[in-house]
Design an enzyme around this catalytic site. Structure first.
Site, PDB file in Angstrom:
ATOM      1  N   VAL A   1     -16.902 -30.913  31.357  1.00 26.01           N
ATOM      2  CA  VAL A   1     -16.198 -29.809  31.997  1.00 26.01           C
ATOM      3  C   VAL A   1     -14.722 -30.057  31.720  1.00 26.01           C
ATOM      4  O   VAL A   1     -14.164 -31.070  32.144  1.00 26.01           O
ATOM      5  CB  VAL A   1     -16.480 -29.755  33.512  1.00 26.01           C
ATOM      6  CG1 VAL A   1     -15.714 -28.603  34.154  1.00 26.01           C
ATOM      7  CG2 VAL A   1     -17.975 -29.607  33.762  1.00 26.01           C
ATOM      8  N   SER A   2     -14.090 -29.157  30.990  1.00 29.14           N
ATOM      9  CA  SER A   2     -12.753 -29.401  30.460  1.00 29.14           C
ATOM     10  C   SER A   2     -11.722 -29.550  31.569  1.00 29.14           C
ATOM     11  O   SER A   2     -11.908 -29.082  32.694  1.00 29.14           O
ATOM     12  CB  SER A   2     -12.349 -28.266  29.519  1.00 29.14           C
ATOM     13  OG  SER A   2     -13.261 -28.142  28.456  1.00 29.14           O
TER      14      SER A   2
END
Length: 417
Positions: A76-77
């Site tokens: 998840v950036s």
């Protein structure tokens, strides 16, 4: 803990995260768009990072979700980077309300933010090659109330839906090339936002479709896990010393035997004599160096180094995760750490080997040329691989599997944008 208390704690961490994102934008001279800020304050990120405490779910950093051996293949950036890329998309399209968007690389969180931004008249489709990732995305999106996002398990190197086109395609994985399907699935004036690797250097580009080509409108420094499937391209690394590596990403050929003991040889240095402000976009300088040094004798490579090697004085690179460098006839040169005087800095190069002084001097000459040209940023043109040389715009050409990439630097007066 009661449900109300948990919700209050989530809101507190979420708002603190967005405050950090806004501060990060301001420090970079960027503006966090109000609709992007509102989406970040709305979407419960902890629902897309199940099992993590709120402190980690709302840290302004990427959250690793899956590895294959030592390689990270899903995350998840980081919120600041998500916000920058969504800002690029919104700036290019004049806002995202009503847009039809395709996300490539699905974890669910970014898709939910895009869903907030496109509004009830828009739509979001998110695709990933890994069924474990898409299954998790479906579950997380449903839990967060975004079950109107379409989730597809497929290799996005190819068309996702025959005849379907999108106003926005946003890629959340590091790409080495632009497959034709990404261009062809855009509307005639659509925008592709993609982290693209050139010469081993990654930037997020907002690319506008212009017929059979794409032209950049903005770019940001970034880093992502690599694209998988048919679009994958392996990055090779060669050790130059303990904790120091060369990144080879464009077919470079390096003889490891010439690297033995190279950094132990005396170091020569050269300096540009510049006096630059802190916000100078040095990622633009890195691409300037790559585009010019690639066409000289030897190989253009990227130096990476572990903190222990830097602390020990083995190398002093401009950035430990990716510094422009050259290797030619047993001489190695790289862009050095900055030299600060008060709140201004100078640019330099370090070199080792039989022609070290000359190699450092050549690299610094290119740095001076960039400063003298007004520190220009590149415009990226992406053209089909069959495009004849005569039809290419002026600039440095890099041929990929599907595309011919052209980096064009336009000099401007110092002090102008």
């Amino acid at each position: 803990m009661s449900v109300d208390t948990m919700s209050s704690e989530s809101d507190r961490f979420r708002n603190a995260m967005v405050d950090l994102v806004a501060a990060d934008h301001a420090a970079k001279g960027l503006t966090l768009r109000p609709e992007v800020e509102a989406a970040l304050r709305t979407v419960p990120r902890e629902l897309f990072t199940p099992g993590l405490p709120l402190e980690q779910a709302y840290a302004n950093a990427a959250v690793l979700k899956k590895r294959r051996g030592e390689e990270a293949i899903s995350s998840v950036s980081a919120p600041f980077l998500i916000a920058e890329m969504l800002g690029q998309a919104a700036d290019a399209l004049g806002g995202l309300a009503g847009c039809h968007a395709l996300e490539i690389g699905s974890g669910g969180y970014n898709a939910s933010l895009v869903r907030e931004l496109v509004g009830p008249s828009g739509s979001v489709t998110t695709v990933d090659i890994d069924p474990e990732i898409t299954d998790r995305a479906i579950a997380c999106l449903a839990t967060a109330g975004y079950d109107d996002v379409t989730v597809v398990c497929a290799d996005a190197e190819h068309s996702i839906a025959s005849g379907r086109r999108w106003d926005l395609i946003i890629v959340t994985a590091g790409a080495w090339d632009i497959p034709p399907a990404w261009r062809d699935q855009l509307t005639d004036d659509g925008v592709l936002v993609v982290p693209l690797r050139m010469f081993g250097i990654t930037k997020s580009y907002a690319l506008r479709r212009r017929g059979d080509r794409l032209v950049s409108e903005s770019h940001r420094q970034c880093g992502f896990v690599s694209v998988q499937g048919d679009g994958a391209h392996e990055v090779r690394y060669v050790d130059i010393a303990d904790g120091v590596h060369l990144r080879l990403d464009e077919g470079q050929q390096v003889d490891p035997s010439v690297l033995d003991g190279l950094l132990a040889r005396p170091r020569e240095e050269a300096w540009a004599g510049a006096s630059l402000p802190p916000r100078t976009a040095l990622i633009d300088l890195n691409l300037w160096l790559a585009s010019r040094l690639t066409h000289e004798a030897g190989e253009f490579v990227v130096l990476t180094a572990q903190e222990t090697a830097i602390e020990a004085g083995v190398v002093a690179p401009s950035w430990q995760f990716g510094t422009p460098a050259t290797l030619h006839d047993g001489t190695f040169a790289y862009r050095s750490a900055l030299r600060w005087t008060d709140r201004r800095f100078d640019l330099g190069a370090y070199a080792h080997g039989p022609e070290a002084a000359a190699a450092a001097g050549r690299m610094v000459e290119h740095m001076r040329a960039w400063v003298d040209a007004g520190s220009p940023a590149p415009v990226l043109h992406v053209l089909p691989s069959h495009t004849p040389d005569g039809d290419l715009p002026d600039g440095a050409v890099l041929d990929k599997r599907h595309s011919r990439l052209v980096l064009a630097f336009t000099p401007h007066e110092k002090g102008t944008p």
